[in-house]
Design a protein around this motif. Structure first.
Motif, PDB file in Angstrom:
ATOM      1  N   ALA A 168      40.358  35.475  39.820  1.00  0.00           N
ATOM      2  CA  ALA A 168      41.101  35.724  41.049  1.00  0.00           C
ATOM      3  C   ALA A 168      40.244  36.516  42.036  1.00  0.00           C
ATOM      4  O   ALA A 168      39.009  36.451  41.984  1.00  0.00           O
ATOM      5  N   THR A 169      40.893  37.258  42.906  1.00  0.00           N
ATOM      6  CA  THR A 169      40.184  38.027  43.936  1.00  0.00           C
ATOM      7  C   THR A 169      39.073  38.888  43.341  1.00  0.00           C
ATOM      8  O   THR A 169      37.992  39.011  43.925  1.00  0.00           O
ATOM      9  N   TYR A 198      49.392  45.492  47.627  1.00  0.00           N
ATOM     10  CA  TYR A 198      49.886  44.265  46.984  1.00  0.00           C
ATOM     11  C   TYR A 198      51.315  44.423  46.470  1.00  0.00           C
ATOM     12  O   TYR A 198      52.157  43.545  46.674  1.00  0.00           O
ATOM     13  N   ASN A 237      41.617  34.909  33.171  1.00  0.00           N
ATOM     14  CA  ASN A 237      42.241  35.875  34.051  1.00  0.00           C
ATOM     15  C   ASN A 237      41.688  37.266  33.736  1.00  0.00           C
ATOM     16  O   ASN A 237      41.469  37.605  32.585  1.00  0.00           O
ATOM     17  N   LEU A 285      51.333  28.637  37.877  1.00  0.00           N
ATOM     18  CA  LEU A 285      50.322  29.639  37.524  1.00  0.00           C
ATOM     19  C   LEU A 285      50.722  30.494  36.327  1.00  0.00           C
ATOM     20  O   LEU A 285      49.937  31.300  35.850  1.00  0.00           O
ATOM     21  N   ARG A 319      46.169  39.539  28.788  1.00  0.00           N
ATOM     22  CA  ARG A 319      47.413  38.966  29.256  1.00  0.00           C
ATOM     23  C   ARG A 319      47.480  37.554  28.657  1.00  0.00           C
ATOM     24  O   ARG A 319      47.335  37.420  27.445  1.00  0.00           O
ATOM     25  N   GLU A 320      47.634  36.514  29.475  1.00  0.00           N
ATOM     26  CA  GLU A 320      47.810  35.186  28.866  1.00  0.00           C
ATOM     27  C   GLU A 320      46.490  34.558  28.435  1.00  0.00           C
ATOM     28  O   GLU A 320      45.428  34.943  28.913  1.00  0.00           O
ATOM     29  N   ARG A 356      41.186  31.296  41.960  1.00  0.00           N
ATOM     30  CA  ARG A 356      42.595  31.364  42.379  1.00  0.00           C
ATOM     31  C   ARG A 356      42.771  32.663  43.150  1.00  0.00           C
ATOM     32  O   ARG A 356      42.729  33.745  42.565  1.00  0.00           O
ATOM     33  N   ILE A 357      42.940  32.552  44.470  1.00  0.00           N
ATOM     34  CA  ILE A 357      42.861  33.766  45.296  1.00  0.00           C
ATOM     35  C   ILE A 357      44.168  34.039  46.037  1.00  0.00           C
ATOM     36  O   ILE A 357      44.680  33.183  46.757  1.00  0.00           O
ATOM     37  N   GLY A 358      44.696  35.251  45.874  1.00  0.00           N
ATOM     38  CA  GLY A 358      45.848  35.700  46.644  1.00  0.00           C
ATOM     39  C   GLY A 358      45.492  36.932  47.471  1.00  0.00           C
ATOM     40  O   GLY A 358      45.305  36.869  48.681  1.00  0.00           O
ATOM     41  N   GLU A 359      45.345  38.053  46.791  1.00  0.00           N
ATOM     42  CA  GLU A 359      45.168  39.344  47.457  1.00  0.00           C
ATOM     43  C   GLU A 359      44.062  39.364  48.508  1.00  0.00           C
ATOM     44  O   GLU A 359      44.249  39.889  49.599  1.00  0.00           O
ATOM     45  N   MET A 408      44.384  28.314  29.591  1.00  0.00           N
ATOM     46  CA  MET A 408      43.956  29.691  29.841  1.00  0.00           C
ATOM     47  C   MET A 408      43.330  30.265  28.581  1.00  0.00           C
ATOM     48  O   MET A 408      43.841  30.086  27.471  1.00  0.00           O
ATOM     49  N   VAL A 461      46.859  31.489  46.114  1.00  0.00           N
ATOM     50  CA  VAL A 461      47.945  31.927  45.218  1.00  0.00           C
ATOM     51  C   VAL A 461      49.081  32.528  46.040  1.00  0.00           C
ATOM     52  O   VAL A 461      48.922  33.567  46.684  1.00  0.00           O
ATOM     53  N   LYS A 466      52.241  33.485  45.074  1.00  0.00           N
ATOM     54  CA  LYS A 466      53.313  34.282  44.461  1.00  0.00           C
ATOM     55  C   LYS A 466      53.451  35.664  45.103  1.00  0.00           C
ATOM     56  O   LYS A 466      54.562  36.178  45.194  1.00  0.00           O
TER      57      LYS A 466
HETATM   58  C1  LIG Z   1      48.360  36.348  40.535  1.00  0.00           C
HETATM   59  C2  LIG Z   1      47.346  35.517  39.886  1.00  0.00           C
HETATM   60  C3  LIG Z   1      46.168  35.193  40.568  1.00  0.00           C
HETATM   61  C4  LIG Z   1      45.844  35.708  41.961  1.00  0.00           C
HETATM   62  O1  LIG Z   1      45.388  37.023  41.881  1.00  0.00           O
HETATM   63  P1  LIG Z   1      44.867  37.797  43.203  1.00  0.00           P
HETATM   64  O2  LIG Z   1      44.336  39.077  42.643  1.00  0.00           O
HETATM   65  O3  LIG Z   1      46.064  38.002  44.068  1.00  0.00           O
HETATM   66  O4  LIG Z   1      43.817  36.997  43.838  1.00  0.00           O
HETATM   67  C5  LIG Z   1      45.275  34.351  39.932  1.00  0.00           C
HETATM   68  N1  LIG Z   1      45.499  33.876  38.698  1.00  0.00           N
HETATM   69  C6  LIG Z   1      46.625  34.164  38.009  1.00  0.00           C
HETATM   70  C7  LIG Z   1      46.817  33.582  36.652  1.00  0.00           C
HETATM   71  C8  LIG Z   1      47.574  35.003  38.573  1.00  0.00           C
HETATM   72  O5  LIG Z   1      48.686  35.287  37.881  1.00  0.00           O
END
Ligand SMILES: *Cc1c(COP(=O)(O)O)cnc(C)c1O
Length: 359
Positions: A202-203, A341, A163, A81, A134-135, A222-225, A127, A35, A37
């Motif tokens: 996510a994370t 973050y 999510n 996303l 949230r969504e 879906r991994i960012g952090e 979703m 991810v 963003k």
């Molecule tokens: C930002 C986001 C993520 C990533 O989340 P992290 O905590 O950074 O891993 C995954 N899914 C959705 C829908 C997001 O908006």
């Protein structure tokens, strides 16, 4: 142009985090969407995701998607996303390989746009809100949404996603993810074709892999952090098998003077409409560094040197108490801060901050 303030990004640490998460997830037959963003899809950092086994990337801003597709030549699938605005469906269909959705109107608009673009098969991830608020559709909307999918000629549902820990702070659990799997099966029954992706968060969902409670139905995260910072802020923890200290903010001192710790004169609100509180500690050595609220969320920074304390910041100035510093500090010296973050998000987005990859 100025190279400072700059965000120093440690390539090998992030590469390790990405590879480690990808291999952990592979043991569970889970693929990873990186991810982008949170780092504003910064080119050199996106490349790390591509080189370390992410099967796709996901971003919530069409501008970032456009840069990845057109300027960086990303060839793995790119997912939108955030459920698209109706006014961006044209760009979303053109530049994204898939998109999350949660509204019938959006699904219809995407399908109509596909017919203009001649896209035969556009994938969307439905979703489902499992309590974070949230969504996502509420589970009782499933039949209604399935009816909308059935009317589509070009849009196909690739699966379901949930999510957690974003708005409501609700943690993922094996029960909730099993529920996601059940809804996926139900949707398969309604649509008459298989759901390919069951995207389990996510994370914050990594903890379920660690304690062995991830349901088998989940095949994507879906991994960012976790990759970028090695932390899981909703679980309020550092992830022990990942590197932290992946990014450091470097700023330059532009003023250093001894001043009273209490403002002098008649007090009112500051430039941000806040009434700041001060404690009298007598005269203190204070430094100003050239970074501010236009660049970073100050609350997300922590000084990496002993004896330095952040007092506050305005748009372009960050004021520090450096009385206890063990170094003799001068104008032109650089000070370093760890980032969370929210700080990473702002720093990588600010046009005034340079991103400097260290290999
Ligand atoms: C930002 C986001 C993520 C990533 O989340 P992290 O905590 O950074 O891993 C995954 N899914 C959705 C829908 C997001 O908006």
């Amino acid at each position: 142009m100025s190279l400072w303030p700059r965000l120093m990004v440690y390539h090998d640490k992030i590469a390790h985090n990405a590879a480690r998460i990808v291999s952990l997830c592979r043991q569970w037959n889970i693929g990873i969407y990186g991810v982008t963003k949170g780092i504003c899809a910064q080119k050199d950092i996106v490349r790390i995701l591509l080189e370390n086994g992410c099967e796709g990337v996901a971003d919530s801003r069409i501008e970032n998607v456009y840069r990845m597709k057109k300027e960086m030549g990303v060839t793995i699938p790119i997912m939108m996303l955030r459920t698209p605005m109706l006014n961006e469906v044209s760009e979303v269909v053109e530049y994204c390989d898939s998109s999350v959705v949660s509204e019938v109107e959006t699904i219809r608009a995407l399908d109509q746009e596909c017919s203009f673009h001649g896209k035969q098969d556009y994938k969307v991830l439905l979703m489902i809100d499992l309590g974070d608020l949230r969504e996502g559709i509420w589970p009782d909307e499933l039949e209604n949404i399935a009816a909308a999918f059935k009317k589509c000629r070009y849009v196909h549902c690739m699966g379901v996603g949930a999510n957690f820990a974003c708005f409501g702070g609700i943690l993922p659990s094996s029960d909730k993810l099993r529920e996601l799997g059940r809804l996926s099966q139900q949707l398969e029954g309604l649509l008459g074709y298989p759901m390919k992706l069951c995207s389990g968060g996510a994370t914050s969902s990594l903890s379920l892999l660690e304690d062995g409670t991830m349901p088998r139905c989940v095949n994507s995260l879906r991994i960012g952090e976790g990759i970028f910072l090695g932390t899981d802020s909703s679980g309020m923890r550092v992830i022990p098998y990942l590197h932290q200290g992946t990014m450091v903010l470097e700023t330059e001192i532009i003023e250093i003077k001894r001043k009273p710790s209490l403002p002098q004169g008649r007090a009112m609100a500051n430039a941000f409409g806040e009434i700041p509180a001060f404690t009298d500690r007598g005269w203190r050595l204070r430094a100003i560094t050239a970074v501010g609220r236009q660049d970073v969320k100050i609350e997300g920074l922590a000084p990496l040197e002993k004896g330095i304390e952040i007092l506050g910041a305005t748009s372009d100035h960050m004021v520090l108490d450096v009385e206890e510093s063990e170094r003799q500090l001068h104008v032109g010296d650089r000070l370093h801060f760890s980032v969370d973050y929210s700080a990473m998000l702002a720093l990588t987005t600010s046009p005034y901050v340079s991103v400097h990859m260290i290999r």
